[in-house]
Motif scaffolding. Structure first.
Motif, PDB file in Angstrom:
ATOM      1  N   UNK A  11     -31.556   5.029 -80.942  1.00  0.00           N
ATOM      2  CA  UNK A  11     -30.644   4.123 -81.660  1.00  0.00           C
ATOM      3  C   UNK A  11     -30.311   2.957 -80.750  1.00  0.00           C
ATOM      4  N   UNK A  12     -30.030   1.813 -81.397  1.00  0.00           N
ATOM      5  CA  UNK A  12     -29.469   0.673 -80.680  1.00  0.00           C
ATOM      6  C   UNK A  12     -27.954   0.694 -80.840  1.00  0.00           C
ATOM      7  N   UNK A  13     -27.267   0.209 -79.822  1.00  0.00           N
ATOM      8  CA  UNK A  13     -25.811   0.089 -79.866  1.00  0.00           C
ATOM      9  C   UNK A  13     -25.434  -1.261 -79.286  1.00  0.00           C
ATOM     10  N   UNK A  14     -24.686  -2.062 -80.056  1.00  0.00           N
ATOM     11  CA  UNK A  14     -24.262  -3.393 -79.642  1.00  0.00           C
ATOM     12  C   UNK A  14     -22.763  -3.350 -79.371  1.00  0.00           C
ATOM     13  N   UNK A  15     -22.380  -3.769 -78.181  1.00  0.00           N
ATOM     14  CA  UNK A  15     -20.976  -3.830 -77.789  1.00  0.00           C
ATOM     15  C   UNK A  15     -20.614  -5.271 -77.452  1.00  0.00           C
ATOM     16  N   UNK A  16     -19.349  -5.617 -77.700  1.00  0.00           N
ATOM     17  CA  UNK A  16     -18.849  -6.966 -77.413  1.00  0.00           C
ATOM     18  C   UNK A  16     -17.499  -6.837 -76.726  1.00  0.00           C
ATOM     19  N   UNK A  17     -17.261  -7.713 -75.750  1.00  0.00           N
ATOM     20  CA  UNK A  17     -15.966  -7.754 -75.067  1.00  0.00           C
ATOM     21  C   UNK A  17     -15.765  -9.159 -74.513  1.00  0.00           C
ATOM     22  N   UNK A  18     -14.525  -9.561 -74.292  1.00  0.00           N
ATOM     23  CA  UNK A  18     -14.261 -10.930 -73.817  1.00  0.00           C
ATOM     24  C   UNK A  18     -14.225 -11.070 -72.309  1.00  0.00           C
ATOM     25  N   UNK A  19     -14.661 -10.046 -71.541  1.00  0.00           N
ATOM     26  CA  UNK A  19     -14.519 -10.095 -70.088  1.00  0.00           C
ATOM     27  C   UNK A  19     -15.845 -10.339 -69.374  1.00  0.00           C
ATOM     28  N   UNK A  20     -16.812  -9.421 -69.536  1.00  0.00           N
ATOM     29  CA  UNK A  20     -18.065  -9.528 -68.787  1.00  0.00           C
ATOM     30  C   UNK A  20     -19.098  -8.614 -69.427  1.00  0.00           C
ATOM     31  N   UNK A  21     -20.350  -8.751 -68.953  1.00  0.00           N
ATOM     32  CA  UNK A  21     -21.426  -7.866 -69.398  1.00  0.00           C
ATOM     33  C   UNK A  21     -21.400  -6.577 -68.586  1.00  0.00           C
ATOM     34  N   UNK A  22     -21.915  -5.517 -69.191  1.00  0.00           N
ATOM     35  CA  UNK A  22     -21.954  -4.218 -68.536  1.00  0.00           C
ATOM     36  C   UNK A  22     -23.379  -3.927 -68.061  1.00  0.00           C
ATOM     37  N   UNK A  23     -23.537  -3.380 -66.843  1.00  0.00           N
ATOM     38  CA  UNK A  23     -24.892  -3.074 -66.352  1.00  0.00           C
ATOM     39  C   UNK A  23     -25.492  -1.835 -66.995  1.00  0.00           C
ATOM     40  N   UNK A  24     -24.664  -0.956 -67.548  1.00  0.00           N
ATOM     41  CA  UNK A  24     -25.168   0.278 -68.146  1.00  0.00           C
ATOM     42  C   UNK A  24     -24.181   0.747 -69.200  1.00  0.00           C
ATOM     43  N   UNK A  25     -24.629   1.696 -70.016  1.00  0.00           N
ATOM     44  CA  UNK A  25     -23.753   2.259 -71.036  1.00  0.00           C
ATOM     45  C   UNK A  25     -22.653   3.093 -70.401  1.00  0.00           C
ATOM     46  N   UNK A  26     -22.958   3.707 -69.272  1.00  0.00           N
ATOM     47  CA  UNK A  26     -21.933   4.465 -68.556  1.00  0.00           C
ATOM     48  C   UNK A  26     -20.814   3.551 -68.087  1.00  0.00           C
ATOM     49  N   UNK A  27     -21.163   2.345 -67.605  1.00  0.00           N
ATOM     50  CA  UNK A  27     -20.133   1.393 -67.178  1.00  0.00           C
ATOM     51  C   UNK A  27     -19.274   0.948 -68.350  1.00  0.00           C
ATOM     52  N   UNK A  28     -19.891   0.750 -69.517  1.00  0.00           N
ATOM     53  CA  UNK A  28     -19.122   0.364 -70.696  1.00  0.00           C
ATOM     54  C   UNK A  28     -18.157   1.467 -71.104  1.00  0.00           C
TER      55      UNK A  28
END
Length: 586
Positions: free
Chosen positions: A214-231
């Motif tokens: 599956x694809x998962x799209x996340x959005x936040x107003x701070x910064x990009x995440x290097x991995x899903x674990x970081x998100x």
């Protein structure tokens, strides 16, 4: 004399003392310099292993390879912080004797450590990206199969890392594959939405109908995440922060009864609710609020704020193995709202603001720059006629300074401390046919009278009369004159009196219409209607009453008298119209 037995408590104490301090006998084969090693952790082949890395401490994992393994690969994926990891191989010169009897049960690395051998560092890496080491097995290049030591360390903070050991040539296939171009592209940017696209994952391209990806799209107003674990780690910290704040707010308001009540329900819930079953692999990522989820590689993110920068991340998830890979995220700034036309207001300019009954003209913007180094000014407004209400909002540099409704009564807003001001007039509600006032010039609809002026030596808004009623004295009324009185202010101001003669059929209609037009100023009157102008000032507000005798009138005729307070700053103030009829006989 018979020896009396010692009390049982004394015997126990002697036994413990002697057992503690009496030297223990060691086996003849026990080494003299034996040092207990830390518990050994073995890394299993073909299993995704997640470990915790405390700050500044080195974690060690050991593994060996099968004799039939021709190659191997070790994959280390940090969570959200950079880590250091090294891989070393320890090879023995001589095979350890199995007949040696150790004093205690020893683990395999501990046995090998006491045997002569060499340790060779074969790989090292420092960073936040996933790193994979692939090489032939040392078992084919040495006499004895080596023990591999994987050392991991985090210098900044406590973090986690995922490790996978694979025996055999080629990739393991445990982690999803990224395309040759792993970047997330922006197809379109709007005021409240952004459309994204990315190249399909190679794992989905090989098996298009694979349900495990599956694809998962996340959005936040701070910064990009290097991995899903970081998100997920960032989302968890935000939730913990919100929960702590809620607890603090709750502790400020708690009383004895709420505490007992919460405790009671917690106990009830503890005994009544059955234990929830452990979550399965498909629910492992249930805490992620994916804006787009599935196998489509195009996503439109909506309900965004205008003129705001957002960061977008795309992850491809392997639900069967519980692994994921991150695309190279992107960012975009949504378009700002269409800026309305801003009309500058000149010094002392009197302007009529009209809202039409059709179209989308529900708001208008004006700007004003006061003169002088004090940067102070006065904004006066007054609504004309009935219909929908009008609201005024004054702001400077994005900060709202004042906001209020504008009615038939004069509104004064003091401006101070900013070089420029933005004035926003907004119509509230819909226009009706009754919004037109026949007494307004040109039949204007929902009009507002506005004026701005600089106040060089003032420290606040000018004072207003306590009442705008005009009083006439019946005893002083004659055939050709009337006496009027009205309230003034403690400031020296000019008062002008206007009169208008009414015909026989206009006494009720014209008199009523004149009283319902408080925003009509002296600029709408003829010079022939002006009777007199006088200055007046009284420092005591209770005694600020002035009078005027209006002569040269006709006997038995009705007149409408209007008094205007002519001020140096702001819109002239109109008193309530007064209708007076002269006497027929004197």
């Amino acid at each position: 004399m018979a020896v009396k037995p010692l009390p049982w408590c004394l015997s126990m104490a002697v036994t413990l003392f002697c057992g503690t301090w009496w030297p223990q006998a060691h086996s003849a084969m026990a080494p003299e310099n034996e040092v207990p090693l830390r518990p050994t952790t073995w890394l299993l082949e073909g299993k995704v292993t997640t470990i915790t890395l405390p700050k500044g401490r080195t974690r060690r994992l050991y593994f060996t390879l099968k004799k039939t393994a021709v190659a191997m690969s070790v994959t280390v994926k940090p969570c959200d912080l950079p880590i250091e990891w090294t891989l070393a191989a320890r090879t023995l010169k001589d095979k350890p004797l199995k007949s040696v009897q150790w004093s205690t049960k020893k683990s395999m690395p501990e046995v090998w450590w006491r045997s002569p051998g060499t340790e060779e560092k074969i790989h090292s890496y420092t960073g936040t990206a996933m790193d994979t080491y692939m090489a032939p097995s040392y078992a084919h290049t040495s006499t004895y199969s080596p023990v591999y030591i994987l050392r991991l360390r985090s210098k900044e903070q406590d973090t986690r890392a995922t490790i996978y050991l694979h025996e055999g040539p080629g990739p393991s296939g445990t982690f999803p594959l990224l395309p040759a171009d792993p970047r997330v592209h922006t197809l379109g940017v709007g005021m409240t939405s952004v459309t994204l696209s990315w190249a399909p994952s190679a794992s989905l391209s090989r098996v298009p109908h694979q349900k495990g990806y599956d694809y998962c799209v996340l959005v936040n107003p701070k910064h990009n995440y290097p991995s899903l674990c970081a998100a997920r780690e960032s989302i968890r910290k935000e939730k913990e922060k919100d929960q702590k704040q809620k607890r603090k707010d709750k502790q400020r308001k708690v009383t004895v009864w709420p505490i007992l009540k919460d405790w009671w329900w917690q106990q009830w819930d503890t005994y009544s609710d059955p234990q929830a079953p452990p979550s399965s692999l498909p629910d492992e990522y249930a805490d992620l609020q994916c804006l787009c989820k599935g196998t489509e590689n195009v996503c439109t993110v909506s309900e965004l704020l205008p003129d705001t920068q957002y960061y977008f991340d795309v992850f491809v998830i392997d639900r069967l193995n519980g692994t994921s890979m991150a695309y190279t995220g992107t960012f975009a700034r949504t378009h700002e709202e269409a800026r309305p036309a801003i009309t500058p207001l000149r010094e002392g300019e009197l302007r009529w603001v009209t809202f039409h009954d059709r179209g989308s003209n529900t708001e208008q913007f004006f700007s004003f720059r006061p003169r002088g180094w004090q940067q102070s000014g006065l904004l006066t407004l007054q609504s004309c006629g009935g219909g929908p209400k009008v609201k005024v909002t004054v702001s400077s540099k994005g900060q709202v300074l004042a906001s209020q409704a504008v009615g038939e009564d004069l509104a004064q807003i003091w401006l101070q401390g900013s070089p420029s001001y933005l004035i926003h007039l907004e119509r509230e509600g819909a226009l009706t046919s009754a919004a037109a006032d026949p007494s307004l010039p040109g039949g204007l609809r929902a009009s507002v009278k506005i004026q701005t002026s600089s106040a060089y030596h003032r420290r606040g808004v000018p004072s207003l009369p306590s009442t705008l009623q005009i009083k006439s004295f019946n005893r002083l009324r004659s055939c050709n004159s009337v006496t009027l009185a009205w309230m003034g202010t403690e400031e020296r101001s000019l008062y002008c009196v206007y009169r208008r003669k009414l015909g026989k059929g206009e006494i009720e209609t014209e008199g009523a219409s004149a009283a319902t037009a408080p925003c009509l100023g002296p600029e709408s009157r003829s010079d022939t209607e002006r009777v007199l102008c006088k200055y007046f000032q009284e420092l005591n507000p209770r005694r600020a009453v002035t009078t005027a005798v209006i002569g040269s009138l006709e006997p038995g005729m009705a007149y409408v008298f209007d008094v205007y307070l002519m001020r140096r700053w702001g819109i002239p103030i109109k008193y309530t119209s007064k209708t007076v009829k002269t006497r027929k006989e004197c």
